[in-house]
Motif scaffolding. Structure first.
Motif, PDB file in Angstrom:
ATOM      1  N   LEU A 335      14.058  64.617 -54.450  1.00 24.24           N
ATOM      2  CA  LEU A 335      13.496  63.365 -54.950  1.00 24.24           C
ATOM      3  C   LEU A 335      12.328  62.865 -54.096  1.00 24.24           C
ATOM      4  N   GLY A 336      12.347  63.209 -52.819  1.00 24.70           N
ATOM      5  CA  GLY A 336      11.326  62.682 -51.912  1.00 24.70           C
ATOM      6  C   GLY A 336      11.809  61.524 -51.066  1.00 24.70           C
ATOM      7  N   LEU A 337      13.125  61.292 -51.053  1.00 26.99           N
ATOM      8  CA  LEU A 337      13.680  60.241 -50.215  1.00 26.99           C
ATOM      9  C   LEU A 337      13.597  60.641 -48.747  1.00 26.99           C
ATOM     10  N   ASN A 338      13.398  59.639 -47.893  1.00 26.28           N
ATOM     11  CA  ASN A 338      13.372  59.813 -46.428  1.00 26.28           C
ATOM     12  C   ASN A 338      12.190  60.641 -45.930  1.00 26.28           C
ATOM     13  N   ARG A 339      11.145  60.725 -46.724  1.00 19.64           N
ATOM     14  CA  ARG A 339       9.961  61.448 -46.248  1.00 19.64           C
ATOM     15  C   ARG A 339       9.218  60.656 -45.185  1.00 19.64           C
ATOM     16  N   ALA A 340       9.270  59.354 -45.295  1.00 17.80           N
ATOM     17  CA  ALA A 340       8.615  58.496 -44.301  1.00 17.80           C
ATOM     18  C   ALA A 340       9.652  57.549 -43.710  1.00 17.80           C
ATOM     19  N   ARG A 341       9.650  57.425 -42.419  1.00 13.68           N
ATOM     20  CA  ARG A 341      10.590  56.558 -41.737  1.00 13.68           C
ATOM     21  C   ARG A 341      10.079  55.127 -41.736  1.00 13.68           C
ATOM     22  N   VAL A 342      10.966  54.171 -41.934  1.00 13.97           N
ATOM     23  CA  VAL A 342      10.597  52.757 -41.888  1.00 13.97           C
ATOM     24  C   VAL A 342      10.460  52.336 -40.430  1.00 13.97           C
ATOM     25  N   GLU A 343       9.286  51.943 -40.036  1.00  6.86           N
ATOM     26  CA  GLU A 343       9.023  51.523 -38.667  1.00  6.86           C
ATOM     27  C   GLU A 343       8.806  50.008 -38.639  1.00  6.86           C
ATOM     28  N   LEU A 344       9.653  49.306 -37.900  1.00  2.46           N
ATOM     29  CA  LEU A 344       9.488  47.866 -37.736  1.00  2.46           C
ATOM     30  C   LEU A 344       8.784  47.583 -36.410  1.00  2.46           C
ATOM     31  N   ASP A 345       8.003  46.520 -36.389  1.00  2.00           N
ATOM     32  CA  ASP A 345       7.112  46.216 -35.263  1.00  2.00           C
ATOM     33  C   ASP A 345       7.763  45.236 -34.279  1.00  2.00           C
ATOM     34  N   LEU A 346       8.178  45.743 -33.136  1.00  2.00           N
ATOM     35  CA  LEU A 346       8.802  44.899 -32.118  1.00  2.00           C
ATOM     36  C   LEU A 346       7.779  44.135 -31.287  1.00  2.00           C
ATOM     37  N   SER A 347       6.518  44.530 -31.365  1.00  2.00           N
ATOM     38  CA  SER A 347       5.498  43.938 -30.496  1.00  2.00           C
ATOM     39  C   SER A 347       5.103  42.525 -30.904  1.00  2.00           C
ATOM     40  N   ARG A 348       5.460  42.113 -32.114  1.00  2.00           N
ATOM     41  CA  ARG A 348       5.060  40.796 -32.604  1.00  2.00           C
ATOM     42  C   ARG A 348       5.982  39.662 -32.127  1.00  2.00           C
ATOM     43  N   PHE A 349       7.087  40.018 -31.474  1.00  2.00           N
ATOM     44  CA  PHE A 349       8.089  39.016 -31.091  1.00  2.00           C
ATOM     45  C   PHE A 349       7.503  37.949 -30.169  1.00  2.00           C
ATOM     46  N   ARG A 350       7.838  36.714 -30.476  1.00  2.00           N
ATOM     47  CA  ARG A 350       7.505  35.570 -29.633  1.00  2.00           C
ATOM     48  C   ARG A 350       8.741  34.687 -29.536  1.00  2.00           C
ATOM     49  N   PRO A 351       9.225  34.390 -28.342  1.00  2.00           N
ATOM     50  CA  PRO A 351      10.436  33.575 -28.197  1.00  2.00           C
ATOM     51  C   PRO A 351      10.294  32.257 -28.942  1.00  2.00           C
ATOM     52  N   PRO A 352      11.300  31.854 -29.711  1.00  2.00           N
ATOM     53  CA  PRO A 352      11.229  30.562 -30.420  1.00  2.00           C
ATOM     54  C   PRO A 352      11.473  29.415 -29.459  1.00  2.00           C
ATOM     55  N   SER A 353      11.181  28.234 -29.918  1.00  2.00           N
ATOM     56  CA  SER A 353      11.509  27.037 -29.139  1.00  2.00           C
ATOM     57  C   SER A 353      13.021  26.896 -29.075  1.00  2.00           C
ATOM     58  N   ALA A 354      13.546  26.698 -27.889  1.00  2.00           N
ATOM     59  CA  ALA A 354      14.999  26.588 -27.724  1.00  2.00           C
ATOM     60  C   ALA A 354      15.559  25.388 -28.472  1.00  2.00           C
ATOM     61  N   SER A 355      14.762  24.353 -28.656  1.00  2.00           N
ATOM     62  CA  SER A 355      15.229  23.131 -29.312  1.00  2.00           C
ATOM     63  C   SER A 355      15.058  23.186 -30.814  1.00  2.00           C
ATOM     64  N   GLY A 356      14.287  24.157 -31.297  1.00  2.00           N
ATOM     65  CA  GLY A 356      14.034  24.229 -32.728  1.00  2.00           C
ATOM     66  C   GLY A 356      12.818  23.451 -33.148  1.00  2.00           C
TER      67      GLY A 356
END
Length: 361
Positions: A335-356
């Protein structure tokens, strides 16, 4: 716990009608007819039970995974127990730690972690926090019916969106469509992926295996909706149960046509109390082949009902496990499943405000 014969009517809409004793209980009780007509048909009381949502305050939100056979590093589950009532659910034994039955209690007494979003925010705001792959709903479904009103999963995703923290989620529910306003923009930034579990395309079998989950055709429609919005969507054809759900190839084909581009599977896992519950389910629904089904499951587990070894617990071992693996691999290749791996970007993370609240600086 009752050893009486359970009728099909007794478990209508539930995976089981048995409050099987959990492994930490010292005493168990069995039904006994004293001659006065007091013995209830097994499940008679349970038929009248509605789902009860109980609340707890979570001390932590993220569970760190050290299992080499799982693709994610962190997991998060807003709920304990699951109303979908999947008879094969490997998470059922976790209710034992709450002094509740992994049987009927697991699907009728749902524990909601009401402060999960606030605790997650605090965890992400710590200076020591290092972002890694996070999966939502790895144990119990994050979009089970209680989520419609409680919206705990949505609040979690809102925190992850603010922090630009990548995540994946696994669900059997079309309820994920409610949160596409959050998930789609994150997916466009390589911050989100969704996996829909489709155990079988047979609606009648699905009602027996997963009595309160979305119908198979509805899950396919959810895949199509996600794919149309550009969200990376995969299909989980789990669990594979010999001589029960033998339509894996058809499920993969239907999921591909709907828009899924990745897939994975596991074989049925029967840890602790799940084994007797599943055997009871087999005797009720498939009495003529129950022994044959269990023989094949045990063949994949070295002669036991379950083997927790990291090397084989997900896929099993032996000839039957190899056959399932070959069927999956060849179908995905065709079928063509799993030909490309899903890559998520960890570099964009920014800590949220602790208080919201957003910072002024």
């Amino acid at each position: 716990m009752s050893d009486a014969i359970i009728s099909l009517h007794a478990i209508k809409g539930r995976g089981t009608a048995t409050r099987i004793a959990h492994r930490f209980e010292k005493d168990t009780r069995a039904a006994y007819d004293d001659g006065w007509g007091t013995l209830q048909e097994a499940g008679e009381e349970e038929r009248r039970l509605d789902t009860e949502v109980l609340f707890e305050d979570a001390r932590s939100a993220i569970v760190r995974n050290d299992s080499p056979d799982i693709f994610f590093d962190y997991s998060l589950n807003p709920y304990r127990g699951c109303e979908h009532g999947c008879i094969y659910c490997y998470a059922r034994p976790t209710h034992s730690y709450l002094n509740l039955s992994p049987g009927l209690d697991f699907e009728t007494k749902i524990i909601a972690k009401r402060n999960i979003a606030e605790v997650l925010r605090a965890d992400l705001a710590k200076r020591s926090y290092v972002p890694k792959l996070l999966n939502i709903g790895s144990a119990t479904d994050c979009y089970q019916p209680a989520e419609r009103e409680l919206r705990l999963t949505r609040r979690v995703i809102e925190v992850l969106q603010e922090a630009r923290h990548p995540f994946s989620l696994v669900t059997k529910s079309s309820g994920v469509e409610r949160d596409l306003d959050l998930i789609a923009p994150m997916a466009a930034d390589k911050l989100a992926a969704v996996y829909i579990t489709i155990t079988t395309l047979d609606g009648e079998l699905a009602r027996k295996l997963e009595p309160r989950a979305a119908a198979p055709h509805r899950r396919l429609r959810t895949i199509a909706t996600l794919a149309a919005l550009g969200i990376p969507v995969g299909v989980s054809v789990a669990p594979q149960i010999p001589f029960v759900n033998d339509d894996m190839e058809k499920v993969l084909e239907a999921a591909w046509q709907a828009g899924a581009r990745t897939a994975f599977y596991t074989v049925v896992r029967l840890p602790w109390e799940v084994a007797p519950l599943f055997k009871q389910w087999l005797e009720l629904h498939y009495p003529q082949r129950a022994a044959r089904i269990m023989a094949r499951i045990q063949e994949m587990r070295g002669g036991k009902d379950y083997d927790s070894d990291f090397v084989s617990r997900m896929k099993g071992s032996g000839l039957w496990a190899e056959l399932i693996a070959q069927r999956f691999s060849k179908t995905c290749q065709r079928l063509g499943l799993n030909r490309a791996r899903v890559e998520l970007d960890l570099s964009r993370f920014r800590p949220p405000s602790a208080s919201g609240q957003a910072s002024l600086f």
